[in-house]
Write a protein that holds these residues in place. Sequence first.
Motif, PDB file in Angstrom:
ATOM      1  N   ASN A   1       0.827  -1.210   0.000  1.00  0.00           N
ATOM      2  CA  ASN A   1       0.000   0.000   0.000  1.00  0.00           C
ATOM      3  C   ASN A   1       0.856   1.252   0.000  1.00  0.00           C
ATOM      4  O   ASN A   1       0.637   2.189  -0.778  1.00  0.00           O
ATOM      5  CB  ASN A   1      -0.908   0.027   1.231  1.00  0.00           C
TER       6      ASN A   1
ATOM      7  N   PRO B   1      -2.450   1.425  -3.071  1.00  0.00           N
ATOM      8  CA  PRO B   1      -3.326   0.538  -2.296  1.00  0.00           C
ATOM      9  C   PRO B   1      -3.909  -0.632  -3.079  1.00  0.00           C
ATOM     10  O   PRO B   1      -4.231  -1.665  -2.494  1.00  0.00           O
ATOM     11  CB  PRO B   1      -4.435   1.499  -1.829  1.00  0.00           C
TER      12      PRO B   1
ATOM     13  N   GLU C   1      -7.667  -0.048   6.258  1.00  0.00           N
ATOM     14  CA  GLU C   1      -7.281   0.855   5.171  1.00  0.00           C
ATOM     15  C   GLU C   1      -8.515   1.388   4.451  1.00  0.00           C
ATOM     16  O   GLU C   1      -8.495   2.508   3.920  1.00  0.00           O
ATOM     17  CB  GLU C   1      -6.367   0.097   4.198  1.00  0.00           C
TER      18      GLU C   1
END
Length: 462
Positions: free
Chosen positions: A93, A98, A330
């Motif tokens: 990431n 990502p 995330e």
Amino acid sequence: MEKNERLEALTSQNTELRRDIGLFGGMSIIGGIMIGSGIFYLGAYVLQRCGMSLGLSLICWAVGGLVSVLGGLCYAELGAAMPRSGGMTLYLNEAYHPILGFLYGFSDWLIGGPGSIAAIAIALPTALRAFTDIGDMGIKAIAIVLIAILSLYNCFGIRLSAILQNISMVAKLIPILIILFVALLLGQVSPTLGIQPPTGPVSVFDILRMLAFAIVASLWAYEGWANINVVAEEIREPHKNLPRALFFGIGGITILYVLFNYAIYRVLPLSEIQTMLNAENYYLGTAAAQKVLGNTGAIIVTVGMALSMFGALNGCIIAQPRTYYAMAQEGHFFSSFKWLHPKYKVPAVPMAVQCVFSIILVLFRSLDQLTSLVIFNAMFYYMLGMFAVIRLRRKYPDIRRPYRVVGYPVVPILIGLVFFGLLINTLVEDPANALLGLCVPAVGAVAYALFDLRLKRQGSSQ
């Protein structure tokens, strides 16, 4: 300010999770996953690829261990600087984008993690077939019970998980060490340890070619060390214990593998080994134990294999859900996956989903085909992980790095190229499954786009 806040979150040791894994616990997770039944038979494949050269095969085991140690030290820098859950997902990431971290985690969530757990759970009772009359349905039933019980047990906190992993690590080493020392002491064979094959001298180029081909086989025996980074957020003093666990864990296993294979050569003459391989009997460790200890040796080997696989199974069940938890944190994954049990601070939802997926895969016949689909992708992500060390040093030059990999930048580049070689080898040796494996990240890319769209809608509504 947003970038500074993200860096602070990445490098902080503050966490909602419990840091209950010490140095030995970290080493137990590494050893528990790495040391499986392969120690008893992978030496045969390495020896074949070395042209039956005993000396070259031992060099291969040592070099495979060195590559793994250096790869582990690259990961030690990443994990010590960013002691958060997720491991590879987190590093991809931050170093690239990502979507790469998501694709790695998605492949692992859908097939890789549950497939490995299912395969180990089936292999464990299968190892007992020599002493019990267990049918295929009985093996699958035992595998399902093992997965369910261990998944439930690991929901009661990382401390209990680490205790069980420590116990299984010690328990699995006892039979392996018994075989090793008895073989070293009672072995009557004086093996020839030259690097030239017994069939006759070959060129230096041929020796290097055989060595490279054999190292690929040995590296599969070292597979699993990266899982310790997945639980970095639950390791006490990760800036110290993570690098130490990787160095001592992988280093100790390297010594064990080299000595174990040498012990086999002390018991089994090369001619006898060749006869076994011609008959497609690759369990050299089992044959050595039976030769020096008789039926007792066979029992010790079976117990050792069962305990080894139990530790590997428990280690996988511990580590994998932390990746899915990090993906949810995330933002590009299911929101429920970032929920922690209020008392035990465990990502219980991904643990439960992993359990269900693993049990479903147990019911399939060809688990080897399912797990092989992700091998090609795994090598690709490992390669990117090595180069992430370089990219993150350039991207975030000012963050604190309690541990820095030795030999930078040569070591990350060298190990990255080794994994690139494995990538090419997989493509050449098994092109069908390698190409089919690309279907998983293709589906993952669509899933990422959907999660990304959801995030943008949530952002616009606030």
